[in-house]
Design an enzyme around this catalytic site. Structure first.
Site, PDB file in Angstrom:
ATOM      1  N   ALA A   1       0.945 -16.251  13.667  1.00 20.41           N
ATOM      2  CA  ALA A   1       1.863 -16.837  14.641  1.00 20.41           C
ATOM      3  C   ALA A   1       1.928 -15.938  15.873  1.00 20.41           C
ATOM      4  O   ALA A   1       1.453 -14.798  15.864  1.00 20.41           O
ATOM      5  CB  ALA A   1       3.247 -17.008  14.024  1.00 20.41           C
TER       6      ALA A   1
ATOM      7  N   GLU B   1       2.749  -9.788   6.992  1.00 22.71           N
ATOM      8  CA  GLU B   1       4.044  -9.792   7.673  1.00 22.71           C
ATOM      9  C   GLU B   1       4.899  -8.577   7.333  1.00 22.71           C
ATOM     10  O   GLU B   1       5.711  -8.132   8.151  1.00 22.71           O
ATOM     11  CB  GLU B   1       4.809 -11.082   7.298  1.00 22.71           C
ATOM     12  CG  GLU B   1       4.231 -12.352   7.876  1.00 22.71           C
ATOM     13  CD  GLU B   1       3.085 -12.926   7.065  1.00 22.71           C
ATOM     14  OE1 GLU B   1       2.601 -14.023   7.417  1.00 22.71           O
ATOM     15  OE2 GLU B   1       2.661 -12.287   6.066  1.00 22.71           O
TER      16      GLU B   1
END
Length: 290
Positions: A98, A164
């Site tokens: 992202a 992440e």
């Protein structure tokens, strides 16, 4: 979920898209989108091809890109000629995650009240089979996007990761759930807690990827698989996809009951009659999706 710009120092950080970048535009095959390229492929033009196209940002999944992807998916889903869809990126990156600059200043209230990333799930609701053709990096959200597809083909240099944790967060678009179901708890836990990448060959061995091809032939191989799928009954193919996906949501007993109901339902279709008649008559079936 997150694009690991910090982990790829040789690549410049992507520019933050302007607030209006998610505006939708009318779709047509081979339309001029900003962040993706689309066209119909195959001898009968029955395969929808979607290519993520933010090469300078390693196809980081900004809001505008995801909006265009969803629009293209909806258009191919509605196209009666298209029987399967291929989603791919570039040779260097399927999608590196992202867009960090779009999310770094968000608050809990923003995410929770606004349903942040909820629009990413549209891919999982497409009834037609979707094949991910993954070359290069499939990191964070890129890995999650690939796992939302029904089949993953990988180029021999592909890399998969859920990193992440290195950015102080966790996957938010299905990474902890789909990865665990695909590769098992131990490997999924290791990948999520360390952020380590796995190669295409490790991904295949673990069950995340079904086949590996040379980088330059990957997309064509995915299209050929999609053509084969699209040559079958579109209606019955959707039933088969629903039944397989149910295996991840139901107990064995519940799943087998659903399978039986869908199996019985095929006998109400013209394509079942045509398929079995063609087999008995030793000819090729002419399915019409009815």
């Amino acid at each position: 979920m997150a694009a690991l710009r910090a982990l790829l120092p040789v690549v410049r950080r992507p520019l933050r898209p302007r607030p209006g970048c998610a505006t939708l535009r009318p779709f047509a095959s081979e339309a001029n989108f900003k962040y993706i390229l689309t066209e119909k492929k195959g001898k009968d033009r029955n395969v929808g091809l979607i290519r993520l196209n933010r090469p300078k940002a390693l196809n980081a999944l900004c809001d505008g890109l995801m909006a265009e992807l969803n629009q293209a998916l909806a258009a191919f889903e509605a196209d009666p000629v298209v029987g399967a869809i291929v989603v791919t990126g570039g040779e260097k990156a399927f999608a590196a995650g992202a867009d960090i600059k779009e999310m770094q200043n968000r608050t809990f209230q923003d995410c929770y009240s606004g349903g942040f990333l909820s629009h990413w799930d549209q891919l999982t609701r497409v009834k037609k089979p979707v094949i991910a053709a993954v070359n290069g990096y499939a990191l964070g959200g890129g890995c999650e996007l690939a796992m939302m597809c029904d089949i993953i083909y990988a180029g021999e240099k592909a890399q998969f990761a859920q990193p992440e944790i290195l950015l102080g967060t966790i996957p938010g678009a299905g990474g902890t759930q789909r990865l665990t179901r695909a590769v098992g708890k131990s490997l999924a836990m290791e990948m999520v807690l360390t952020g380590d990448r796995i190669s295409a060959h490790d991904a295949k061995q673990a069950g995340l990827v079904s086949k590996i091809f040379p980088v330059d032939t990957l997309v064509e191989e995915a299209i050929q698989c999609a053509e084969k799928i699209a040559s079958n009954s579109k209606l019955v193919t959707a039933m088969a996809k629903e039944s397989v996906n149910a295996a991840f949501e139901m107990t064995l007993t519940e799943g087998c009951k659903l399978e039986k109901k869908l199996f019985y339902s095929t006998f109400a279709t013209e394509d079942q009659k045509e398929g079995m008649a063609a087999f008995v008559e030793k000819r090729k079936a002419n399915f019409k999706g009815q």
